[in-house]
Scaffold this motif. Structure first.
Motif, PDB file in Angstrom:
ATOM      1  N   UNK A 144       6.011  -3.952  12.617  1.00 58.70           N
ATOM      2  CA  UNK A 144       6.146  -5.144  12.074  1.00 58.70           C
ATOM      3  C   UNK A 144       6.088  -5.111  10.529  1.00 58.70           C
ATOM      4  N   UNK A 145       7.016  -5.475   9.836  1.00 66.32           N
ATOM      5  CA  UNK A 145       7.055  -5.404   8.421  1.00 66.32           C
ATOM      6  C   UNK A 145       7.212  -6.694   7.807  1.00 66.32           C
ATOM      7  N   UNK A 146       6.228  -7.137   7.164  1.00 61.93           N
ATOM      8  CA  UNK A 146       6.303  -8.718   6.758  1.00 61.93           C
ATOM      9  C   UNK A 146       5.856  -8.652   5.144  1.00 61.93           C
ATOM     10  N   UNK A 147       6.893  -8.759   4.119  1.00 67.24           N
ATOM     11  CA  UNK A 147       8.075  -8.977   4.451  1.00 67.24           C
ATOM     12  C   UNK A 147       9.057  -8.131   3.558  1.00 67.24           C
ATOM     13  N   UNK A 148      10.392  -8.072   3.523  1.00 64.15           N
ATOM     14  CA  UNK A 148      11.221  -7.052   3.039  1.00 64.15           C
ATOM     15  C   UNK A 148      11.526  -7.613   1.655  1.00 64.15           C
ATOM     16  N   UNK A 149      11.540  -9.078   1.500  1.00 64.17           N
ATOM     17  CA  UNK A 149      11.830  -9.701   0.316  1.00 64.17           C
ATOM     18  C   UNK A 149      10.672  -9.114  -0.923  1.00 64.17           C
ATOM     19  N   UNK A 150       9.493  -8.949  -0.617  1.00 65.45           N
ATOM     20  CA  UNK A 150       8.097  -8.698  -1.355  1.00 65.45           C
ATOM     21  C   UNK A 150       8.428  -7.111  -1.538  1.00 65.45           C
ATOM     22  N   UNK A 169      16.896 -15.745  -1.705  1.00 68.71           N
ATOM     23  CA  UNK A 169      17.352 -15.511  -3.061  1.00 68.71           C
ATOM     24  C   UNK A 169      17.296 -13.977  -3.460  1.00 68.71           C
ATOM     25  N   UNK A 170      16.432 -13.257  -2.503  1.00 65.70           N
ATOM     26  CA  UNK A 170      16.362 -11.853  -2.983  1.00 65.70           C
ATOM     27  C   UNK A 170      17.384 -11.257  -2.209  1.00 65.70           C
ATOM     28  N   UNK A 171      18.183 -10.540  -2.561  1.00 62.23           N
ATOM     29  CA  UNK A 171      19.377  -9.761  -1.964  1.00 62.23           C
ATOM     30  C   UNK A 171      18.821  -8.507  -1.057  1.00 62.23           C
ATOM     31  N   UNK A 172      19.766  -8.191  -0.329  1.00 60.04           N
ATOM     32  CA  UNK A 172      19.566  -7.068   0.853  1.00 60.04           C
ATOM     33  C   UNK A 172      20.708  -6.293   0.764  1.00 60.04           C
ATOM     34  N   UNK A 173      20.424  -4.966   0.720  1.00 58.79           N
ATOM     35  CA  UNK A 173      21.624  -4.063   0.618  1.00 58.79           C
ATOM     36  C   UNK A 173      22.365  -4.222   1.862  1.00 58.79           C
ATOM     37  N   UNK A 174      23.775  -4.067   1.631  1.00 60.19           N
ATOM     38  CA  UNK A 174      24.572  -4.104   2.574  1.00 60.19           C
ATOM     39  C   UNK A 174      24.500  -2.943   3.438  1.00 60.19           C
ATOM     40  N   UNK A 206      11.194  -5.436  -1.874  1.00 55.06           N
ATOM     41  CA  UNK A 206      12.115  -5.266  -2.603  1.00 55.06           C
ATOM     42  C   UNK A 206      11.858  -5.646  -4.121  1.00 55.06           C
ATOM     43  N   UNK A 207      11.086  -6.677  -4.321  1.00 51.68           N
ATOM     44  CA  UNK A 207      10.749  -7.208  -5.315  1.00 51.68           C
ATOM     45  C   UNK A 207      10.123  -6.483  -6.195  1.00 51.68           C
ATOM     46  N   UNK A 208       9.077  -5.473  -5.618  1.00 50.73           N
ATOM     47  CA  UNK A 208       7.994  -4.976  -6.232  1.00 50.73           C
ATOM     48  C   UNK A 208       8.440  -3.320  -6.098  1.00 50.73           C
ATOM     49  N   UNK A 209       7.913  -2.521  -6.666  1.00 42.38           N
ATOM     50  CA  UNK A 209       8.068  -1.125  -6.528  1.00 42.38           C
ATOM     51  C   UNK A 209       7.277  -0.461  -5.729  1.00 42.38           C
ATOM     52  N   UNK A 210       7.857  -0.188  -4.527  1.00 42.43           N
ATOM     53  CA  UNK A 210       6.799   0.908  -3.555  1.00 42.43           C
ATOM     54  C   UNK A 210       8.132   1.610  -2.828  1.00 42.43           C
ATOM     55  N   UNK A 246       0.868  -1.219   0.019  1.00 43.73           N
ATOM     56  CA  UNK A 246       0.030   0.157  -0.081  1.00 43.73           C
ATOM     57  C   UNK A 246       0.898   1.300  -0.075  1.00 43.73           C
ATOM     58  N   UNK A 247       0.497   2.265  -0.973  1.00 40.37           N
ATOM     59  CA  UNK A 247       1.557   3.504  -0.764  1.00 40.37           C
ATOM     60  C   UNK A 247       1.521   4.162   0.420  1.00 40.37           C
ATOM     61  N   UNK A 248       0.410   4.230   1.125  1.00 38.99           N
ATOM     62  CA  UNK A 248       0.328   4.988   2.395  1.00 38.99           C
ATOM     63  C   UNK A 248       0.379   4.058   3.575  1.00 38.99           C
ATOM     64  N   UNK A 249       0.970   3.024   3.387  1.00 38.27           N
ATOM     65  CA  UNK A 249       0.983   1.986   4.689  1.00 38.27           C
ATOM     66  C   UNK A 249       2.108   2.523   5.623  1.00 38.27           C
ATOM     67  N   UNK A 250       3.045   3.377   5.514  1.00 38.07           N
ATOM     68  CA  UNK A 250       3.740   3.965   6.426  1.00 38.07           C
ATOM     69  C   UNK A 250       3.670   5.509   6.598  1.00 38.07           C
ATOM     70  N   UNK A 251       2.841   6.023   6.014  1.00 38.08           N
ATOM     71  CA  UNK A 251       2.484   7.683   6.047  1.00 38.08           C
ATOM     72  C   UNK A 251       2.339   8.261   7.506  1.00 38.08           C
ATOM     73  N   UNK A 252       1.579   7.474   7.985  1.00 42.81           N
ATOM     74  CA  UNK A 252       1.416   8.005   9.383  1.00 42.81           C
ATOM     75  C   UNK A 252       2.645   7.859  10.239  1.00 42.81           C
ATOM     76  N   UNK A 253       3.278   6.830  10.125  1.00 44.45           N
ATOM     77  CA  UNK A 253       4.349   6.590  10.959  1.00 44.45           C
ATOM     78  C   UNK A 253       5.513   7.875  10.258  1.00 44.45           C
ATOM     79  N   UNK A 254       5.719   8.088   9.523  1.00 48.69           N
ATOM     80  CA  UNK A 254       6.578   9.219   8.759  1.00 48.69           C
ATOM     81  C   UNK A 254       6.400  10.304   9.493  1.00 48.69           C
ATOM     82  N   UNK A 255       5.049  10.795   9.696  1.00 46.85           N
ATOM     83  CA  UNK A 255       4.698  12.241  10.118  1.00 46.85           C
ATOM     84  C   UNK A 255       4.944  12.084  11.875  1.00 46.85           C
TER      85      UNK A 255
END
Length: 629
Positions: free
Chosen positions: A516-522, A557-562, A524-528, A471-480
């Motif tokens: 709780x962020x579930x999950x990072x691999x999804x 198999x999905x990489x994560x930035x160092x 990183x694969x998709x564009x959000x 969701x594009x607004x999933x973390x908007x309240x948290x950023x504010x």
């Protein structure tokens, strides 16, 4: 003739004649007839005449003394024979006797007598000594001041200095009298308060009258329709107020305001019970298993014996004592040999065990028992219900409870393709904190659309409703919330949430938020990109502001930035063949087995997670939903 032995000659021209032309005069030399002589006389002998007189003749010396004699002082005709004494500004008219007259002053006492009818004049410098007066004397002095008439000439001359001193003395006496009255009134109030501890009849009559008038005035205002606040009005601080008055005013305002605290009760520990029956006591391995371990070491060419054995019910560790000539750089070769002779799925060697010279061999237990969450919770410090954000996950291999503080962990990453056990570990973390903290102190936000988090809906601890990670607004309240906290902490001149909560009242305190962020691999694969930017901002400055990320990465198999991996202070890894996150995770066994790297340790800990049954979790969650915030 030697120069040093040569005699001096003065006036060699007159050596033959008896008269001399004197050039040096010594007027202090006196003849022997006068009876005084100089010890160091200048008597120079001339050659050939050792008995010769001094350079100046006696008659001439006598005449010189007569010429230099001082004239006698004559009395002046202008001397005042009888002068008028001028009174001193300090000592008055009293005459100070001279040193030579002190002896005669005793013989003439009539000179120091005071004139009859005269009064003593007070000193203009020293004044008069302070005197303490009683209440009757103060009243008498007050009456004298009132009846005093400065125009009355019958009393004689009155000095303004004396009158001013009298007035000052009377003023000091009045001040002392008022102080004594205040002390007496204070003692009476204390005695009355001691006799009447509930302060029913301790108010003075004038204060009672004022309180009655205030009540009547308030009732009239309420009847007229004016809105009055229930709390008593407190006048603002005045600049002229002393620090004591300001402190007194603040104390009164604190007493007037009602204390507000948590209104909810914490879940009981008995709600977690019900799964202890499945847990069995842990015992030593059988003799056959110990012989198999020693035989494997002997076959590898390293004789050893079992010294100790510890297990948490899932993984056990053998402590083996080796020979002294064994080198630690041969551990990898020894591990490869042991895998051939032992029938265990995974083998992990620890060399050496901390505090000893022995090595440890971690292998799965023969008869495995599950770890109960209620046993772990009730055996740790969490049962004390302290004001910390500790959580429990499970037990280490040596049967010790693993608990840690959420504010110290920072951001947590669960890595590995173990979906079930990682979800159970997250349930342990959230349930542990919700058992000890009300919704005002702890909030959580779920950025996931999976059904395993449906039980958390409706809890008062939720910061916002659960949303999908895409969701594009999933973390908007948290950023504010992150930006608002950053600005508020800067204005308050604090750096972390603990310091901020210590400076504000209960209503203004900030809660710790777990995301709780579930999950990072999804993600990183998709564009959000909005969600990724918010996660990076929280990773950078969320820990001191009280916002912590609990993230899962279930697909290796999905990489994560160092650079993102370095900002995750606490890492939890399950079985990983490549050991991307924690070194040594390839030696773990499948299932409920994990390595935890915490910020305060340089070595990872092997932990097995505790099991929280669904019925126990539902009892805790239903209690929290009923009580609410």
């Amino acid at each position: 003739m030697d120069r040093t032995r040569r005699r001096r000659h003065f006036n060699n021209k007159n050596d033959g004649s008896g008269e001399r032309n004197e050039r040096f005069r010594f007027p202090l030399d006196v003849e022997e007839e006068t009876g005084s002589h100089m010890e160091d006389s200048y008597n120079f002998e001339q050659p050939g005449n050792e008995q010769e007189d001094s350079f100046i003749r006696g008659e001439q010396r006598k005449r010189l003394f007569e010429d230099t004699a001082k004239p006698e002082k004559q009395e002046s005709s202008y001397t005042i024979s009888k002068a008028r004494e001028i009174p001193s500004a300090v000592h008055g008219t009293k005459k100070q006797p001279k040193p030579d007259e002190e002896e005669t002053a005793v013989e003439k006492p009539h000179k120091d007598k005071q004139l009859p009818g005269a009064r003593e004049v007070p000193s203009a410098v020293y004044g008069t000594s302070k005197q303490k007066y009683s209440d009757d004397e103060i009243l008498k002095l007050e009456s004298q001041v009132e009846n005093y008439n400065s125009n009355d000439a019958s009393d004689g001359y009155k000095s303004p200095i004396v009158e001013k001193l009298k007035e000052e003395r009377i003023r000091r006496a009045e001040k002392e009298h008022k102080r004594l009255q205040a002390v007496k009134a204070r003692k009476e109030r204390e005695q009355a308060r001691y006799k009447d501890p509930y302060s029913i009849n301790t108010k003075p009559s004038h204060e009672k009258q004022q309180s009655v008038e205030n009540i009547e005035r308030k009732t009239v205002e309420e009847d007229s329709g004016s809105k009055q606040s229930a709390a008593p009005s407190i006048s603002p601080f005045n600049v002229v107020m002393t620090p004591y008055d300001k402190k007194k005013e603040m104390t009164a305002s604190r007493r007037a305001t009602k204390r507000s605290g948590p209104k909810s009760s914490m879940p009981s520990i008995h709600m977690l019970e019900g799964d202890e029956e499945s847990e069995q006591p842990i015992s030593w391995p059988a003799a056959a298993e110990q012989q198999e371990m020693t035989a494997a070491f002997k076959a590898a060419g390293v004789p050893a014996e079992v010294v100790d054995y510890q297990t948490n019910g899932i993984i056990g560790i053998y402590e083996m004592a080796l020979e002294r000539n064994f080198r630690l750089n041969n551990i990898e070769k020894l591990k490869a040999d042991l895998k051939r002779y032992l029938s265990f799925e995974s083998i992990r060697i620890i060399a050496p065990i901390t505090g000893t010279s022995n090595i440890g061999v971690e292998v799965p237990a023969t008869s495995q028992n599950s770890i109960s969450f209620s046993t772990v919770f009730s055996s740790s410090s969490l049962k004390m219900r302290k004001n910390d954000y500790k959580f429990v996950i499970g037990k280490t291999v040596d049967d010790k409870i693993f608990s840690y503080d959420l504010q110290k962990t920072g951001h947590i990453l669960f890595y590995g393709d173990n979906e079930v056990d990682s979800a159970g570990a997250i349930d342990n973390i959230l349930t542990s904190i919700m058992m000890n903290h009300n919704p005002k102190e702890f909030k959580m936000m779920i950025a996931s659309g999976k059904h395993q988090y449906d039980d958390y809906q409706g809890l008062p601890h939720l910061f916002s409703e659960p949303k999908s990670i895409m969701d594009p607004d999933v973390l908007s309240n948290l950023l504010k919330e992150l930006n608002d906290r950053d600005n508020q902490f800067r204005r308050a001149h604090v750096r972390n949430i603990t310091s901020y909560n210590q400076r504000v009242n209960y209503e203004s305190k900030k809660s710790v938020i777990a995301v709780i962020v579930d999950d990072l691999s999804t993600l990183f694969e998709n564009n959000n990109p909005d969600a990724v930017r918010t996660i990076i901002q929280i990773l950078r400055k969320g820990k001191p502001l009280g916002i912590h990320l609990i993230m899962k990465h279930t697909r290796p198999e999905v990489g994560i930035r160092s650079d993102l991996l370095q900002m995750m202070q606490t890492r939890i890894s399950y079985k990983d063949e490549n050991s991307k996150v924690i070194e040594g995770s390839d030696q773990l066994s499948r299932g409920n087995d994990m390595l935890i790297q915490i910020p305060t340790s340089n070595k990872p800990l092997r932990v097995n997670g505790a099991v929280l049954p669904d019925d126990s979790k539902q009892r805790v969650f239903s209690h929290l939903k009923q009580v609410g915030g």
